[in-house]
Design an enzyme around this catalytic site. Structure first.
Site, mmCIF file in Angstrom:
data_model
loop_
_atom_site.group_PDB
_atom_site.id
_atom_site.type_symbol
_atom_site.label_atom_id
_atom_site.label_comp_id
_atom_site.label_asym_id
_atom_site.label_seq_id
_atom_site.Cartn_x
_atom_site.Cartn_y
_atom_site.Cartn_z
ATOM 1 N N ILE A 128 2.184 7.699 -12.866
ATOM 2 C CA ILE A 128 3.361 8.707 -12.395
ATOM 3 C C ILE A 128 4.649 8.675 -13.010
ATOM 4 C CG2 ILE A 128 4.394 9.632 -10.376
ATOM 5 C CD1 ILE A 128 2.044 8.378 -8.691
ATOM 6 N N ASP A 166 10.732 -1.241 -17.356
ATOM 7 C CA ASP A 166 9.233 -1.614 -17.151
ATOM 8 C C ASP A 166 8.784 -2.766 -17.463
ATOM 9 O OD1 ASP A 166 6.579 0.887 -16.502
ATOM 10 O OD2 ASP A 166 5.982 -1.211 -16.863
ATOM 11 N N GLY A 216 2.178 -0.507 -16.485
ATOM 12 C CA GLY A 216 2.591 0.381 -17.529
ATOM 13 C C GLY A 216 2.065 0.142 -18.915
ATOM 14 N N ALA A 223 8.384 1.402 -9.400
ATOM 15 C CA ALA A 223 7.523 0.045 -9.936
ATOM 16 C C ALA A 223 7.135 -0.622 -8.733
ATOM 17 C CB ALA A 223 8.640 -0.891 -10.542
ATOM 18 N N ALA A 224 5.677 -0.500 -8.570
ATOM 19 C CA ALA A 224 5.152 -1.241 -7.523
ATOM 20 C C ALA A 224 3.840 -1.509 -7.531
ATOM 21 C CB ALA A 224 5.302 -0.325 -5.844
ATOM 22 N N SER A 282 4.902 6.558 0.365
ATOM 23 C CA SER A 282 3.522 6.928 0.290
ATOM 24 C C SER A 282 2.951 7.444 1.578
ATOM 25 C CB SER A 282 2.658 5.618 0.021
ATOM 26 O OG SER A 282 1.363 5.938 0.115
ATOM 27 N N TYR A 287 0.050 -2.652 1.859
ATOM 28 C CA TYR A 287 0.528 -1.988 1.081
ATOM 29 C C TYR A 287 1.591 -1.042 1.625
ATOM 30 C CZ TYR A 287 1.082 2.264 -1.967
ATOM 31 O OH TYR A 287 1.475 3.213 -2.622
ATOM 32 N N LYS A 346 5.787 -0.328 1.746
ATOM 33 C CA LYS A 346 6.615 0.828 1.569
ATOM 34 C C LYS A 346 7.470 1.381 3.003
ATOM 35 C CE LYS A 346 5.052 2.085 -2.591
ATOM 36 N NZ LYS A 346 5.746 2.172 -3.709
ATOM 37 N N LEU A 363 -10.636 8.131 -6.208
ATOM 38 C CA LEU A 363 -11.883 8.764 -6.231
ATOM 39 C C LEU A 363 -12.071 9.672 -7.516
ATOM 40 C CD1 LEU A 363 -14.423 9.943 -4.799
ATOM 41 C CD2 LEU A 363 -12.995 11.926 -3.950
ATOM 42 N N ARG A 384 -9.069 14.979 2.003
ATOM 43 C CA ARG A 384 -7.883 14.358 1.487
ATOM 44 C C ARG A 384 -7.049 15.425 1.013
ATOM 45 N NH1 ARG A 384 -9.258 11.283 4.043
ATOM 46 N NH2 ARG A 384 -9.257 8.901 4.140
ATOM 47 N N ARG A 441 -15.713 3.279 4.258
ATOM 48 C CA ARG A 441 -14.717 2.624 3.866
ATOM 49 C C ARG A 441 -14.047 1.932 5.139
ATOM 50 N NH1 ARG A 441 -11.078 3.791 -1.087
ATOM 51 N NH2 ARG A 441 -10.018 4.972 0.318
HETATM 52 N N1 UDP Z 1 -13.762 7.509 -1.928
HETATM 53 C C1 UDP Z 1 -15.219 7.318 -2.065
HETATM 54 N N2 UDP Z 1 -15.904 6.814 -3.302
HETATM 55 C C2 UDP Z 1 -15.004 6.204 -4.105
HETATM 56 C C3 UDP Z 1 -13.549 6.150 -3.635
HETATM 57 C C4 UDP Z 1 -13.111 6.790 -2.882
HETATM 58 O O1 UDP Z 1 -16.188 8.085 -1.488
HETATM 59 O O2 UDP Z 1 -15.613 5.435 -4.948
HETATM 60 C C5 UDP Z 1 -13.385 8.237 -0.930
HETATM 61 C C6 UDP Z 1 -12.481 7.536 -0.021
HETATM 62 O O3 UDP Z 1 -13.136 7.131 1.009
HETATM 63 C C7 UDP Z 1 -11.295 8.544 0.701
HETATM 64 C C8 UDP Z 1 -11.320 9.495 -0.518
HETATM 65 O O4 UDP Z 1 -12.371 9.400 -1.311
HETATM 66 O O5 UDP Z 1 -12.141 9.311 1.814
HETATM 67 C C9 UDP Z 1 -9.956 9.192 -1.411
HETATM 68 O O6 UDP Z 1 -9.817 7.751 -1.748
HETATM 69 P P1 UDP Z 1 -9.096 7.191 -2.681
HETATM 70 O O7 UDP Z 1 -9.095 5.741 -2.723
HETATM 71 O O8 UDP Z 1 -8.764 8.098 -4.049
HETATM 72 O O9 UDP Z 1 -7.570 7.546 -1.720
HETATM 73 P P2 UDP Z 1 -7.049 7.225 -0.481
HETATM 74 O O10 UDP Z 1 -6.984 8.493 0.389
HETATM 75 O O11 UDP Z 1 -7.594 5.930 0.249
HETATM 76 O O12 UDP Z 1 -5.771 6.812 -0.674
#
Ligand code: UDP
Length: 321
Positions: A13, A32, A37, A74-75, A117, A141, A145, A190, A221, A282
């Site tokens: 970003i 950085d 980075g 930076a995080a 976040s 995490y 924040k 994702l 999302r 998850r």
């Molecule tokens: N997700 C998934 N498969 C993956 C990675 C993420 O199905 O390999 C799903 C995850 O469960 C969430 C969405 O995709 O519903 C976005 O996940 P990501 O980790 O990108 O961002 P988050 O919303 O967790 O910050």
């Protein structure tokens, strides 16, 4: 023209923020440590200080360059890792931010934009999530924040610093002109995982859960393009310089895309079927997360320009072409 110190300016970003600031005629100093980075993300017309936010001397050196404002990006940001190694996240994120604030006080730098976040909210109690929603992070995490937001607030009261904490929803995409060259390494999110499947650098991916309370059963999302995020940072700097106010602002598109919709849209943009499996849920994933981003419009005049997920995917896929 504002002179901005962008801490974490070589990151995913951060590099987009630097590009945007330079294009809008500002002067940029990138700070950085290159832990995530990348040197290829640097711009010739931005100054560079290689340093770590845990190194107070390096920060003081940076802050002594007549800086008007700081953007702190930076995080460490891997949610899973933060739960296994909280000490690393406490040091980097929290102690590092304290060092930045103290160096700002020492050198009289008054304005800071902070990368926060949506993780500060935890499980949403209502949707869309606005900035008044309670903060109750469910991972370490997100907790870091939240603590940094609180620190910013105390320093604003006690040390006359004003801040804007930008609460990002799901950042995705790359600059459409391909001027940012460094793809994120080891992506955990994702869209880049789907793209890795498309390029063959991974065999397949998994969709985590298809029994959620959503239209197609997969999680929804709020995906926001990184160039839109970048624009909000520049607008935040200009806002901070107007008066003493401070804000926490959501940065999201205000609309959702499900994991299934993202997958289908990727297949369409890329033009081939991708290999994936449905897997169990998850831990810690809410069914749906979506921002109410009207405050960012009121305060900054900002809203997302990228509204079509296929356009966003295209900017990511372009990096492979
Ligand atoms: N997700 C998934 N498969 C993956 C990675 C993420 O199905 O390999 C799903 C995850 O469960 C969430 C969405 O995709 O519903 C976005 O996940 P990501 O980790 O990108 O961002 P988050 O919303 O967790 O910050």
């Amino acid at each position: 023209m504002v002179k901005v110190l962008v801490i974490g300016g070589a990151g995913y970003i951060g590099s987009h923020v630097v590009k945007d600031l330079l294009e809008k005629g500002h002067q940029v100093v990138v700070f950085d440590n290159f832990s995530t980075g990348q040197e290829i993300n640097l711009f010739n017309n931005a100054e560079l200080i290689k340093g770590d936010i845990l190194d107070k001397t390096a920060l003081e050196m940076a802050m002594s360059q007549n800086i008007d404002a700081v953007i702190h990006m930076a995080a460490k940001k891997a949610v899973g890792e933060s739960m296994i190694n909280p000490g690393l996240y406490a040091d980097n994120n929290i102690t590092g931010s304290i060092n930045i604030l103290n160096a700002m006080v020492q050198f009289g730098v008054k304005h800071i934009v902070f990368s926060s976040s949506a993780a500060v909210y935890g499980m949403p109690q209502y949707l869309p999530v606005d900035e008044k929603h309670q903060r109750n992070p469910i991972n370490f995490y997100g907790y870091t924040k939240m603590v940094i937001e609180d620190l910013l607030d105390w320093y604003s009261k006690l040390k006359n610093i004003n801040y804007i904490a930008l609460r990002y929803f799901n950042a995705v995409g790359y600059a459409a002109d391909k001027s940012i060259k460094g793809k994120e390494k080891n992506p955990q999110n994702l869209l880049p995982i789907i793209i890795e499947t498309a390029t063959g650098s991974r065999e397949s991916f998994q969709i985590f859960g298809k029994d959620y309370q959503t239209a197609d059963g997969t999680c929804e999302r709020d995906y926001i393009h990184v160039s839109d995020l970048a624009d909000a940072h520049e607008k935040s700097i200009l806002r901070l310089m107007k008066d003493d106010s401070s804000y926490c602002l959501n940065l999201g598109s205000g609309r959702t895309v499900s994991v299934q919709q993202m997958t289908d849209a990727c297949e369409k943009v890329i033009g081939k079927k991708l290999k994936y499996q449905y897997a169990p849920r998850r831990f810690g994933d809410p069914d749906k997360l979506v921002s109410q981003a009207d405050l960012a419009y009121q305060i900054l005049g900002w809203k997302a320009k990228y509204t079509n997920i296929e356009d966003i995917i295209q900017t990511t896929w372009n990096m492979e072409l």
